[in-house]
Motif scaffolding. Sequence first.
Motif, PDB file in Angstrom:
ATOM      1  N   THR A  31      48.026  50.458  37.487  1.00 34.36           N
ATOM      2  CA  THR A  31      47.372  49.326  38.164  1.00 34.36           C
ATOM      3  C   THR A  31      48.401  48.269  38.559  1.00 34.36           C
ATOM      4  OG1 THR A  31      45.352  49.707  36.893  1.00 34.36           O
ATOM      5  CG2 THR A  31      45.567  47.561  37.955  1.00 34.36           C
ATOM      6  N   GLU A  61      39.936  41.740  44.595  1.00 29.77           N
ATOM      7  CA  GLU A  61      40.987  42.725  44.343  1.00 29.77           C
ATOM      8  C   GLU A  61      41.155  43.624  45.577  1.00 29.77           C
ATOM      9  OE1 GLU A  61      42.778  42.631  41.749  1.00 29.77           O
ATOM     10  OE2 GLU A  61      41.629  41.925  40.035  1.00 29.77           O
ATOM     11  N   LEU A  69      41.848  49.574  38.451  1.00 30.44           N
ATOM     12  CA  LEU A  69      41.048  48.878  37.436  1.00 30.44           C
ATOM     13  C   LEU A  69      39.840  49.705  37.009  1.00 30.44           C
ATOM     14  CD1 LEU A  69      41.104  45.198  38.777  1.00 30.44           C
ATOM     15  CD2 LEU A  69      42.220  46.065  36.718  1.00 30.44           C
ATOM     16  N   ARG A  73      38.903  50.634  33.327  1.00 25.68           N
ATOM     17  CA  ARG A  73      37.586  50.281  32.788  1.00 25.68           C
ATOM     18  C   ARG A  73      36.933  51.496  32.150  1.00 25.68           C
ATOM     19  NH1 ARG A  73      33.719  48.191  37.201  1.00 25.68           N
ATOM     20  NH2 ARG A  73      33.388  50.409  37.506  1.00 25.68           N
TER      21      ARG A  73
ATOM     22  N   ARG B  70      39.037  37.987  33.081  1.00 29.30           N
ATOM     23  CA  ARG B  70      40.295  38.739  33.185  1.00 29.30           C
ATOM     24  C   ARG B  70      41.040  38.735  31.860  1.00 29.30           C
ATOM     25  NH1 ARG B  70      40.375  36.553  38.377  1.00 29.30           N
ATOM     26  NH2 ARG B  70      41.841  34.886  37.889  1.00 29.30           N
TER      27      ARG B  70
END
Lengths: 145, 145, 145
Positions: A31, A61, A69, A73, B70
Amino acid sequence: METLLQSEAFRTYAICCAILALKVLFSAFYTGAQRQKSRGYINAEDARVFGKGGVEAGAVESAEVAHGLRIQRNDAENIPTFYALGLVYVLSGASPMGAFWYCWTYTIARVLHTVMYINHWQPWRAICFGIGVACQIGMAASILF
Amino acid sequence: METLLQSEAFRTYAICCAILALKVLFSAFYTGAQRQKSRGYINAEDARVFGKGGVEAGAVESAEVAHGLRIQRNDAENIPTFYALGLVYVLSGASPMGAFWYCWTYTIARVLHTVMYINHWQPWRAICFGIGVACQIGMAASILF
Amino acid sequence: METLLQSEAFRTYAICCAILALKVLFSAFYTGAQRQKSRGYINAEDARVFGKGGVEAGAVESAEVAHGLRIQRNDAENIPTFYALGLVYVLSGASPMGAFWYCWTYTIARVLHTVMYINHWQPWRAICFGIGVACQIGMAASILF
């Protein structure tokens, strides 16, 4: 402690944990690399420090970062469950054979899941996810019954 | 069990886990506080119950809440990996010295990471993240080799 | 290992871990079901393989999927903390009674948290979250002091 070191089931679990941990860290690097490549910063301080030539932080993003991400996740939702289930399964006196199959199948399925996700390969990604979940359900059932 | 209680390496791990857990809970409170302050609700039921004076739920997180989320996301991706790696490292017979350095360095780096994130301090935040990851790679290597 | 199997506190922790793991997996299925129902795909490859009749991937999660993802995010932030705290608490020589109350209260609170979240029931969801956090703080305090 000596008993644990001599336990083959625990050794299997330990090695799989280390591999999965490195895989999780790899996804964080992935990422981060996407963020640098697409210069897609969200925090103003990141754009200032890491974005050369006056890039500004965005509100959303970039597609590449969002893709990275989503991989992270999925890991964050799934892999800690294995850490806990696998440990309890192994500490509850799992056979070396049971630990071998559950832990390695799960670990390989999750490594492949990331490979599939990065390369946008479906339905292979879903199959890898399903195999991992099947291992988790099997271990949970072994603990409960 | 008695062996574990007498193990200095395990005691170190246990205390670091408790500190990290409280740090993770603090971040949840931080995000919650940002949500109340910015009245940035996403769930309609939250706006109804917690937002006084007819605030409506939005479709997108407010900037302050997104910032808090975040921080939590970074924790959720990174700290469970320490929980698993640290435990396996310690249960695999780590020396008290090895456990001391890895566990405390990681724990302090992650607490500082949150401080840096809240205050928008870069590149210090990235350095704290990197130190934590270095500890994790070190422990993973100790387990594997 | 035999000591662990004979430890009532560890048995309680093990069963609660298995229940929480199944709950976490249920939430993943829930989000997946919402995605199929709302046909809200984000990955182009998912829309191609799972979305019949030429659905296109969107740029933003549909409201139903976002709701499911918030449930999973809350789990990912909170439940791994229990995995670690509960284990350390139990391995540090918790009484069977202490383990019973902390582990079962936390587990039931988190299962109810998901029920409340799915049904948009506030402030009950916040109360369940708070009960879970109180158990975590209690265990962390037991470990530290």
